[in-house]
Design a protein around this motif. Structure first.
Motif, mmCIF file in Angstrom:
data_model
loop_
_atom_site.group_PDB
_atom_site.id
_atom_site.type_symbol
_atom_site.label_atom_id
_atom_site.label_comp_id
_atom_site.label_asym_id
_atom_site.label_seq_id
_atom_site.Cartn_x
_atom_site.Cartn_y
_atom_site.Cartn_z
ATOM 1 N N LYS A 22 36.850 86.747 23.779
ATOM 2 C CA LYS A 22 36.826 87.372 25.677
ATOM 3 C C LYS A 22 37.223 88.188 27.016
ATOM 4 O O LYS A 22 37.152 89.791 26.120
ATOM 5 N N ASN A 23 38.272 87.861 26.934
ATOM 6 C CA ASN A 23 39.169 88.652 27.592
ATOM 7 C C ASN A 23 39.324 89.624 26.845
ATOM 8 O O ASN A 23 40.681 90.589 28.030
ATOM 9 N N ALA A 94 35.252 92.195 35.485
ATOM 10 C CA ALA A 94 35.869 93.002 34.521
ATOM 11 C C ALA A 94 35.417 94.169 34.286
ATOM 12 O O ALA A 94 36.241 95.571 33.869
ATOM 13 N N TYR A 97 37.589 97.340 34.774
ATOM 14 C CA TYR A 97 38.880 98.120 34.234
ATOM 15 C C TYR A 97 38.238 99.388 33.357
ATOM 16 O O TYR A 97 38.705 99.978 32.827
ATOM 17 N N PRO A 121 39.404 83.910 46.887
ATOM 18 C CA PRO A 121 39.055 85.122 47.069
ATOM 19 C C PRO A 121 39.460 85.874 45.173
ATOM 20 O O PRO A 121 41.014 85.042 44.943
ATOM 21 N N ARG A 122 39.462 87.371 44.996
ATOM 22 C CA ARG A 122 39.677 88.283 43.943
ATOM 23 C C ARG A 122 39.771 89.069 43.957
ATOM 24 O O ARG A 122 38.933 89.703 43.433
ATOM 25 N N ILE A 124 41.822 93.299 44.831
ATOM 26 C CA ILE A 124 41.673 94.669 43.343
ATOM 27 C C ILE A 124 42.693 94.927 43.641
ATOM 28 O O ILE A 124 42.760 96.054 43.117
ATOM 29 N N LEU A 126 46.157 95.351 43.598
ATOM 30 C CA LEU A 126 46.893 96.054 42.970
ATOM 31 C C LEU A 126 46.887 97.018 41.898
ATOM 32 O O LEU A 126 46.669 97.576 41.131
ATOM 33 N N HIS A 127 44.748 96.798 41.504
ATOM 34 C CA HIS A 127 44.369 97.608 40.599
ATOM 35 C C HIS A 127 44.331 98.949 41.455
ATOM 36 O O HIS A 127 44.868 99.917 41.201
ATOM 37 N N VAL A 163 52.886 90.900 42.180
ATOM 38 C CA VAL A 163 52.420 89.421 41.194
ATOM 39 C C VAL A 163 51.461 89.872 39.808
ATOM 40 O O VAL A 163 51.767 90.798 40.026
ATOM 41 N N SER A 164 52.279 89.033 39.198
ATOM 42 C CA SER A 164 51.200 89.260 38.087
ATOM 43 C C SER A 164 50.088 89.052 37.590
ATOM 44 O O SER A 164 49.222 87.914 37.875
ATOM 45 N N SER A 165 49.694 90.301 37.628
ATOM 46 C CA SER A 165 47.830 90.390 37.339
ATOM 47 C C SER A 165 47.004 90.908 35.449
ATOM 48 O O SER A 165 47.653 91.588 35.356
ATOM 49 N N GLY A 167 44.548 91.739 34.537
ATOM 50 C CA GLY A 167 43.312 92.948 34.969
ATOM 51 C C GLY A 167 44.378 94.092 35.853
ATOM 52 O O GLY A 167 43.947 95.291 34.743
ATOM 53 N N GLU A 191 50.520 88.234 28.653
ATOM 54 C CA GLU A 191 49.039 87.494 28.672
ATOM 55 C C GLU A 191 49.086 87.817 26.783
ATOM 56 O O GLU A 191 48.892 89.560 26.889
ATOM 57 N N VAL A 329 47.354 80.071 40.031
ATOM 58 C CA VAL A 329 47.071 81.344 40.808
ATOM 59 C C VAL A 329 45.831 81.437 41.105
ATOM 60 O O VAL A 329 46.005 82.440 41.277
ATOM 61 N N ARG A 333 40.621 76.903 42.396
ATOM 62 C CA ARG A 333 39.586 76.972 41.383
ATOM 63 C C ARG A 333 39.210 75.468 40.736
ATOM 64 O O ARG A 333 39.325 75.163 40.045
#
Ligand code: UD1
Length: 423
Positions: A22-23, A94, A97, A121-122, A124, A126-127, A163-165, A167, A191, A329, A333
């Motif tokens: 899926k990802n 997602a 994207y 919290p998630r 964005i 860095l995007h 930070v490793s992201s 997305g 990944e 990460v 969670r």
């Protein structure tokens, strides 16, 4: 709504084939927006709620899609709209994207802010930072990210992620392939889903060096082609199926996989006492008489994935001793833990660590899914619990597991899907 009714206590055995990831599917579907010519044919795309939501978003933008079996055809030739509305973005984070490819191809994009998340919290940021580095101007207005390129075309840049992201790396890649000049990305996510996106973009005609590493170099180009492409297996689904065998004292083989991508998880199964045998494209796991406790820390690839953390906690409820499971990460969670404790587990939370006191006999009751992987951990617990476990709100599970009850039932589980009304 649907619920899964699980009769616990059955050992799993047999063979099953992994679905497509899926990802990995989501960024490659987004990347089809980069090409204004021809039709893409994508194989091994899982038939999942998240894929339907994402193709609806592409349709809204003007793309034409057909999905049959596990093959998705996409033509983005007639894409005209550059607006991703809240109604679709809120269903799936997602959706962000689409920002990179729309900006790179059309020079502007308007994407609704994705909103909150069930497990903390998630952001964005860095995007957005990556798009700005590439020359975009970003403003946030009335709940929308408004992105445009004053110079008309994105310019190459050096992007160093603090930070490793996954997305943000995906978005940066999809924007950089159409930028002017050579972009470098440091601390890129490594990944397998990003590796697959790189391979996809290269097959479309992009030049990318460093695929599969944390340092990427992308030479921008003017146009990219529509291609035929086969997606990779779902490493999280595979890990969940193996955990189902381990928790029930069973033995299964998962076919259609690349064991190399699952080294960290397989190593932990071995530490837990399982026998693990691999071939080029299969993994066989045999559960031990007694599971050993294990300590794990979820971190970016190639470490143990956060997306397997909840399932591992469920597994460790049956290990002979205390396990420590830390998530570096997503620190919050742990929505699955109160529900696992309702089934009889003894798990404490200390900051970003779960302390699992095993072994605890579990007994079936009604439990509530709160997010995708949390639901998977409840299904695993239900497989070993005495009596009947009802996992409610399985729409979370359906976002990420293709035909999960069918696959588990083929391996010997007893799971029935039923409708219910929630008051
Ligand atoms: C992807 C996966 C998700 C998985 C996660 C981590 C998809 C569709 N989802 O999510 O299943 O759990 O990777 O492996 O592929 N962060 C920031 N700022 C940002 C972006 C991220 O601070 O702009 C932080 C996050 O809060 C988190 C970390 O970076 O702590 C990693 O998140 P990220 O890799 O971006 O996750 P996603 O790509 O959203």
């Amino acid at each position: 709504m649907d619920k899964l009714v699980i009769k616990g206590g059955r050992q799993l055995s047999g063979c099953v084939t992994a679905s497509g990831s899926k990802n990995s599917s989501l960024p490659i579907i987004a990347a089809t927006l980069l090409s204004g010519q021809g039709t893409f044919t994508l194989h091994r795309i899982p038939a999942l709620k998240d894929i339907t939501t994402f193709t609806q978003l592409l349709n809204h933008l003007g793309a034409v899609t057909t999905f049959s079996g596990n093959t998705l055809n996409i033509s983005s030739q007639n894409v005209e709209s550059i607006q991703a509305p809240y109604e679709l973005v809120k269903k799936m984070r997602a959706s962000i994207y689409v920002l990179g490819p729309m900006l790179a191809r059309f020079g502007h994009a308007r994407v609704s802010l994705p909103g909150g998340c069930a497990f903390g919290p998630r952001p964005i940021d860095l995007h957005l930072m990556a798009m700005e580095k590439l020359g975009a101007t970003i403003t946030i207005e009335t709940g929308f990210i408004e992105a445009s390129i004053p110079g008309g075309k994105l310019r190459a840049a050096h992007i160093d992620f603090p930070v490793s992201s996954v997305g943000a790396t995906g978005n940066a890649l999809m924007a950089a392939v159409l930028a002017e000049g050579t972009t470098t990305i440091s601390n890129a996510a490594a990944e397998p889903e990003i590796e697959t996106l790189c391979k996809f973009l290269i097959a479309m005609g992009a030049t990318i060096r460093g695929t599969g590493t944390t340092e990427l170099e992308i030479e921008g180009t003017n146009s990219l082609n529509a291609i035929e492409f086969s997606n990779v297996f779902d490493r999280i689904e595979t890990g969940t199926l193996l955990a189902a065998a381990a928790i029930t004292g069973g033995e299964i083989t998962v076919n259609g996989v690349e064991p190399e991508q699952m080294k960290a998880v397989l190593k932990k199964f071995v530490h837990a006492g399982c026998s693990v045998k691999t071939t080029e494209n299969s993994i066989t796991l045999k559960s031990p008489e007694k599971l050993f406790p294990t300590d794990i820390t979820a971190k970016p690839y190639p470490s143990f994935p956060t997306d397997m953390q909840a399932q591992w906690i469920a597994l460790m409820t049956q290990a002979e001793g205390t396990s420590h499971i830390t998530d570096k990460v997503y620190h919050e969670r742990f929505n699955h833990i109160p529900e696992l404790n309702r089934l009889g587990a003894h798990i404490e939370i200390l900051k970003n660590q779960a302390i699992v006191h095993g072994p605890q006999p579990l007994s079936g009751t009604k439990v509530m899914s709160t997010d995708l992987r949390a639901s998977a951990s409840l299904v695993l617990a239900g497989l070993v619990a005495e009596g009947t476990t009802e996992v409610l709100r399985v729409y979370h599970l359906d976002r990420g597991y293709e035909q999960i009850e069918m696959k588990l039932n083929c391996l010997g589980a007893s799971i029935v899907r039923e409708k219910y009304n929630e008051f």
